[in-house]
Scaffold this motif. Structure first.
Motif, PDB file in Angstrom:
ATOM      1  N   VAL A 323       5.849   4.509   4.717  1.00  0.00           N
ATOM      2  CA  VAL A 323       5.265   4.151   6.009  1.00  0.00           C
ATOM      3  C   VAL A 323       4.948   2.663   6.045  1.00  0.00           C
ATOM      4  N   ARG A 324       4.447   2.143   4.948  1.00  0.00           N
ATOM      5  CA  ARG A 324       4.168   0.701   4.895  1.00  0.00           C
ATOM      6  C   ARG A 324       5.468  -0.090   5.070  1.00  0.00           C
ATOM      7  N   PHE A 325       6.544   0.388   4.452  1.00  0.00           N
ATOM      8  CA  PHE A 325       7.825  -0.311   4.606  1.00  0.00           C
ATOM      9  C   PHE A 325       8.215  -0.393   6.082  1.00  0.00           C
ATOM     10  N   VAL A 326       8.115   0.733   6.771  1.00  0.00           N
ATOM     11  CA  VAL A 326       8.485   0.736   8.191  1.00  0.00           C
ATOM     12  C   VAL A 326       7.558  -0.186   8.981  1.00  0.00           C
ATOM     13  N   HIS A 327       6.259  -0.046   8.717  1.00  0.00           N
ATOM     14  CA  HIS A 327       5.296  -0.825   9.502  1.00  0.00           C
ATOM     15  C   HIS A 327       5.462  -2.325   9.310  1.00  0.00           C
ATOM     16  N   LEU A 328       5.899  -2.711   8.113  1.00  0.00           N
ATOM     17  CA  LEU A 328       5.992  -4.132   7.833  1.00  0.00           C
ATOM     18  C   LEU A 328       7.366  -4.715   8.136  1.00  0.00           C
ATOM     19  N   MET A 329       8.306  -3.840   8.527  1.00  0.00           N
ATOM     20  CA  MET A 329       9.653  -4.335   8.782  1.00  0.00           C
ATOM     21  C   MET A 329       9.669  -5.465   9.786  1.00  0.00           C
ATOM     22  N   ASP A 330       8.893  -5.338  10.848  1.00  0.00           N
ATOM     23  CA  ASP A 330       8.902  -6.424  11.827  1.00  0.00           C
ATOM     24  C   ASP A 330       7.731  -7.379  11.655  1.00  0.00           C
ATOM     25  N   SER A 331       6.808  -7.071  10.729  1.00  0.00           N
ATOM     26  CA  SER A 331       5.591  -7.884  10.672  1.00  0.00           C
ATOM     27  C   SER A 331       5.384  -8.655   9.383  1.00  0.00           C
ATOM     28  N   CYS A 332       6.086  -8.293   8.326  1.00  0.00           N
ATOM     29  CA  CYS A 332       5.815  -8.924   7.030  1.00  0.00           C
ATOM     30  C   CYS A 332       6.094 -10.421   7.107  1.00  0.00           C
ATOM     31  N   ILE A 333       5.093 -11.207   6.690  1.00  0.00           N
ATOM     32  CA  ILE A 333       5.265 -12.651   6.695  1.00  0.00           C
ATOM     33  C   ILE A 333       5.528 -13.179   5.290  1.00  0.00           C
ATOM     34  N   GLY A 334       5.589 -12.279   4.342  1.00  0.00           N
ATOM     35  CA  GLY A 334       5.909 -12.673   2.962  1.00  0.00           C
ATOM     36  C   GLY A 334       4.848 -13.517   2.289  1.00  0.00           C
ATOM     37  N   CYS A 335       3.571 -13.221   2.545  1.00  0.00           N
ATOM     38  CA  CYS A 335       2.504 -14.063   2.003  1.00  0.00           C
ATOM     39  C   CYS A 335       2.243 -13.798   0.527  1.00  0.00           C
ATOM     40  N   GLY A 336       2.665 -12.628   0.038  1.00  0.00           N
ATOM     41  CA  GLY A 336       2.548 -12.364  -1.396  1.00  0.00           C
ATOM     42  C   GLY A 336       1.217 -11.804  -1.856  1.00  0.00           C
ATOM     43  N   GLN A 337       0.308 -11.526  -0.931  1.00  0.00           N
ATOM     44  CA  GLN A 337      -0.997 -11.000  -1.342  1.00  0.00           C
ATOM     45  C   GLN A 337      -0.875  -9.654  -2.044  1.00  0.00           C
ATOM     46  N   CYS A 338       0.035  -8.812  -1.550  1.00  0.00           N
ATOM     47  CA  CYS A 338       0.169  -7.460  -2.107  1.00  0.00           C
ATOM     48  C   CYS A 338       0.585  -7.512  -3.576  1.00  0.00           C
TER      49      CYS A 338
END
Lengths: 384, 143, 485
Positions: A323-338
């Protein structure tokens, strides 16, 4: 002053100038914004050690001044600390600025009352990696470090005895040290999405090292810069064409480096993708830190990724991650916090990027650069 | 009854209340032959389809998932099936990157009167899934 | 907007992960990641991330009524007389533990740390049982043998073990449940360890020591380390268990089982618990609850509301760990100091002894002297002497039961957190043999009655029902049960 103008600026206060990076323009603007009550609060990093700082929301100009100086070893995204409705200013790396804009799309932040002072960024380092690098590559005691800076592709540490120790970043990264992996392939170095974009690239001649290059991107940018000038905290002079060209050159050189890092870290998966993802995620201990720290997630406690998933289900892959993968598909900014907070060292940012990039490309959408609605919610995108 | 030794896939099909669910009904009333592989779940609109439903279906052991709604332009809620199209794009990209076979996910528009088409979609999709075999995401112990 | 930020350690287990706590004006807390923390590089497990949900501050009480701290302290001072028994497992600082030791001394008693195994094993072994090896040393081991499930019990060890694997280490897990990071999983008895595990001086043994550990089993592991030359680390479920053991110097102590027995038989009339909840800690909750009812005085000095504060006669509420001044010693033997400056707990105990002021600095000096250092540096692990010991006679007894419900002593679940771990694990054969259905709870029946609980299919040994949570039917670490639908 107009949108698109470029200046070189510096603090008038001697102390701020000597303590802050490149003439202390950003520190002086933030402090002036508080003093002149343009904002109620400022988010800054409170320094606790050479490699340690914690974000604080403060109304005290003295604390803002104390926070002056660059901190490449504190990779934190500040947008999480903003509160809706408070008139606030923050210094922002491109990821801070992009996260803030994504939070605004999710009604977590009101952009109208948030002044984003962008800072050029060539990448940050994880403190634990920095310490290890100092010991093994620089052969320095981390406790002896008095400051650091990145200049001309070199990472320079200054020790308490006043000596400088420089090593090429390429070489460090070859050895697995240096900047965080997600920073290495981040291609956004100049935060043009912020109200102002500040940095030392393009500051040449007599002003080199003593001034900050600032590009005005929005009306709010004019407001906060003008406020600092009016209050006498800051002086500016127009940037010359040569400086602008150099700034562009540095940016495009950095982007090239990023592209090759991208090839290195996001190389096509060999063999079965499914096996790769199952193995990579098999160590997950369900701590939820990646979601908690994610600056573009605004779901809070009751989220789809957590509410529909329990370990008892015995699935082959965790629904949480899918679910996180789907949710972040259009939103991930690649900040690296995770990746930073993952207790079992799963390279989560790489995984999210692998899912996000094809889709962001398909929809020609870059999150966090403007207020465009994320494609997932944008019906207008469909051509009939 | 002779025992059928051929593996039968399990397919989850999400049908919208206004068109595709009616299509399933018409298929039954019209007595169009179709394999017994599909478990139909009715949703009010194909736009209601949450990626979670589909991911969950796979994780629970579905070999294939179809989601289906009114033809473009016919949505009972005007634009629900447009939204479904976007979600489908996301899910397709997801399934591709995840390495689950592309054939396991299908979006189709079936109206309430298209009983025969419904049966054909089910038939074709079942054949397609039989070719790719059981889902690698099927949990241990689930048949 | 106004908040106090504390640099502190996670109170979950003896990893003692570094973290920040943001305390807001209304007293609610939030966690933040301290990426410069030496133990964990800022990373936290589920317990740490969810700490705000897990920590409830205590309220001072006298005989079931809310009271001022001063009144509760006064009442406790009067109630604690000769013959009182003191317990403290290490959920607080070394200094506060030392304060309790002073109080105990004044009543001619000792403080029991709950690790009963210490008193049953020769004293020359104690330093090895107490302080383990640096976590960094795990990463450079050639071979690692796990007697724990790192994922469930000490999650922050997982990255250390994975790093070791990257460096070429071979990992073997001994236990009921297959550990996915292990190259090899073995279900073997103590008599097979030596032959099956083939350890040498480049090996590391990672085990667990808790109040319910079987001393004989601990001896077997010590023997194994001794004979092979392997390094050994005993992880403990309490943040400062090691510090308390160092401070207590392993005075002749009673195990918790013994203490519960003596309460039950009426020998013990007054029990003083310092940040120790026996109801949570002991596997047989029902028996502990029954025993505690027989006490004349149950005095709980604690920072946290928990099951025992509900039944205590007197609760002396102290500040939470992050606000306390003082040191914590983790499983590596590393001394850690937070930014807290509170001494409410120490002052409260000081008042009971009649020394209400400045007890802290005296005790802090005593802690440093015990370890033999001048000041605390979290990046340097002090040198500890670990004397040689002889191989011991040991014969752990495994209870033979047909279907065993095994309580997988997970440190974090003592806080009664029913999170999403509220299920038991069993293998597919057991599920099929009992015709269990997915999504429908399984019924477990023991002498104590039955319980319906969710289940998960896992790679668990035959005949084992593994539970991370303590179930109401549990009577010990291993409970004989029947499984049905």
């Amino acid at each position: 002053m107009e949108i698109g103008d470029c200046y070189i600026g510096w603090a008038t206060d001697e102390e701020i100038r000597s303590k802050g990076a490149s003439g202390g323009l950003v520190t002086a603007m933030l402090a002036a914004a508080l003093e002149k009550e343009l904002v109620e609060a400022v988010v800054v990093l409170k320094k606790l050690g050479e490699f340690e700082a914690i974000p604080i929301v403060t109304s005290d100009p003295e604390e803002v001044k104390a926070a002056a100086g660059s901190m490449h070893s504190v990779p934190i995204v500040l947008s999480r600390y903003l509160e809706y409705g408070t008139k606030v200013a923050l210094p922002a790396k491109p990821c801070d600025a992009r996260a803030t804009i994504e939070q605004a799309k999710r009604q977590q932040v009101n952009l109208d009352t948030t002044y984003i002072i962008g800072l050029n960024c060539g990448g940050t380092m994880h403190p634990a990696v920095t310490r290890k690098m100092l010991e093994t590559i620089y052969k320095l005691d981390p406790e002896e470090i008095a400051g650091e800076e990145i200049d001309k592709g070199k990472l320079i540490f200054e020790t308490k005895d006043g000596k400088e120790h420089a090593i090429k970043i390429d070489e460090l990264e070859e050895e697995g040290y240096g900047r965080r992996e997600s920073c290495q392939y981040c291609a956004i170095n100049i935060p043009r999405m912020a109200d102002l974009a500040c940095g030392n690239w393009g500051v040449i001649g007599d002003l080199a090292g003593k001034g900050t290059f600032v590009e005005v991107n929005t009306e709010k940018g004019i407001e906060i810069l003008q406020n600092a000038i009016d209050s006498g905290a800051v002086e500016i002079t127009p940037a010359d064409e040569k400086g602008k060209a150099i700034r562009e050159k540095v940016d495009s050189a950095m982007q090239k480096v990023a592209a090759s890092a991208h090839e290195k870290y996001l190389a096509p998966i060999e063999g079965s993708h499914l096996d790769y993802y199952m193995n990579t995620l098999s160590d997950c201990i369900n701590c939820g830190a990646c979601k908690t720290v994610c600056p573009v997630c605004a779901c809070g406690e009751a989220a789809k990724c957590t509410d529909f998933y329990s370990q008892a289900l015995g699935y082959k892959m965790s629904l949480f991650h899918l679910v996180r993968f789907v949710h972040l598909m259009d939103s991930c900014i690649g900040c690296g916090q995770c990746t930073d907070v993952c207790p079992v060292d799963i390279p989560l940012t790489h995984l999210y990027r692998r899912f996000a990039e094809p889709l962001q490309e398909e929809f020609d959408y870059t999150p966090g650069v403007d207020m465009r609605t994320p494609p997932f919610f944008g019906v207008d995108l469909i051509e009939d | 009854m002779a025992e059928d030794t051929e593996w039968q896939p399990k397919i989850v099909m999400f049908c919208c209340n206004w068109c595709s669910y009616g299509g399933a009904d018409s298929a039954g009333m019209g007595r169009f032959q179709q394999p017994p592989t599909v478990r139909v779940i009715r949703v009010m609109c194909s736009g209601r389809m949450d990626p979670v439903f589909i991911l969950n279906a796979f994780l629970e052991g579905a070999d294939g998932v179809i989601f289906s709604g009114c033809h473009i332009g016919d949505c009972h809620y005007v634009s629900g099936n447009y939204k479904a199209t976007i979600k489908y794009k996301f899910l397709k990209a997801m399934v591709n990157e995840l390495g689950l076979e592309d054939e396991r996910l299908k979006l189709d528009w079936i109206s309430a009167s298209e009983g025969e088409r419904y049966a054909n979609v089910v038939k074709e999709f079942t054949e397609q899934i039989k070719k790719v075999g059981p889902s690698p995401l099927k949990p241990e112990g689930v048949i | 907007m106004d908040e106090n930020i504390f640099t502190t350690v996670c109170p979950g287990c003896s990893m003692a992960c570094g973290m920040y706590i943001r305390e807001k004006e209304d007293g609610t807390i939030d966690i933040d990641w301290r990426k410069d923390a030496v133990v964990n590089a800022g990373k936290l497990c589920r317990f740490g991330v969810r700490l705000p949900h897990n920590l409830k501050p205590a309220t001072s009480m006298v005989d079931g009524n809310e009271a001022d701290l001063a009144d509760a302290v006064a009442a406790a001072g009067t109630a604690i007389g000769d013959g009182a028994v003191f317990v403290s497992v290490g959920n607080t600082t070394c200094e506060e533990h030392l304060a309790l030791m002073k109080l105990a001394e004044s009543k001619n008693a000792v403080v029991n740390t709950g690790m009963g195994a210490f008193s049953r094993i020769p004293s020359e072994c104690h330093p090895t049982m107490g302080v383990g090896i640096p976590f960094d040393a795990i990463e450079s081991a050639k071979k690692i043998v796990l007697f724990i499930d790192p994922y469930e019990q000490y999650p922050l060890l997982v990255r250390r073990i994975l790093a070791a694997k990257k460096n070429g280490a071979e990992v073997t897990a001994v236990g009921w449940k297959a550990v996915s990071l292990a190259d090899e999983n073995k279900v073997i008895g103590p008599d097979q360890y030596e032959a099956e595990l083939a350890l040498d001086s480049d090996s590391v043994i990672i085990a667990d020591l808790n109040p319910s550990s079987d001393p004989e089993q601990v001896m077997v592991l010590l023997n194994l380390a001794k004979k092979s030359g392997a390094a050994i680390i005993f992880m403990k479920p309490f943040v400062n268990a090691v510090g308390c053991d160092l401070a207590s110097k392993h005075t002749e102590q009673k195990s918790f089982d013994q203490i519960i027995e003596e309460i039950d038989s009426g020998e013990i009339k007054t029990l003083v618990c310092l940040d120790t909840d026996l109801i949570e800690i002991m596997p047989d909750e029902t028996a502990v609850r029954e025993a505690l009812k027989k006490l004349d005085n149950l005095i709980v000095i604690t920072s946290r509301e928990s099951t025992i504060t509900d039944v205590a006669n007197i609760v002396v509420a102290t500040e939470p760990l992050y606000r306390k001044a003082g040191t914590v010693v983790n499983a590596e033997g590393r001394l850690l100091v937070g930014s807290g400056t509170g001494t409410d707990g120490i002052d409260a105990i000081g008042t009971m002894i009649g020394q209400p002021v400045d007890l802290f600095s005296e005790l802090h000096a005593a802690v440093l002297a015990t370890v033999g250092i001048d000041s605390v540096d979290e990046r340097v692990i002090p040198a500890y002497e670990k004397p040689e010991y002889a191989v011991m006679e040991a014969s752990p007894t495994a209870e033979a039961v047909e279907t065993a419900l095994v309580y997988a002593y997970n440190p974090f679940l003592w806080n009664g957190i029913i999170d999403d771990n509220d299920f038991v694990e069993m293998n597919l054969d057991m599920v099929l043999a009992n015709s269990l259905l997915k999504g429908i709870p399984v019924k477990l029946t023991s002498d104590r009655g039955d319980v319906m609980v969710g289940f998960k299919v896992s790679d668990v040994a035959p005949g084992i029902v593994l539970s991370n949570a303590k179930l109401p039917v549990t009577t010990g670490m291993v409970t004989s049960v029947t499984v049905s639908r």
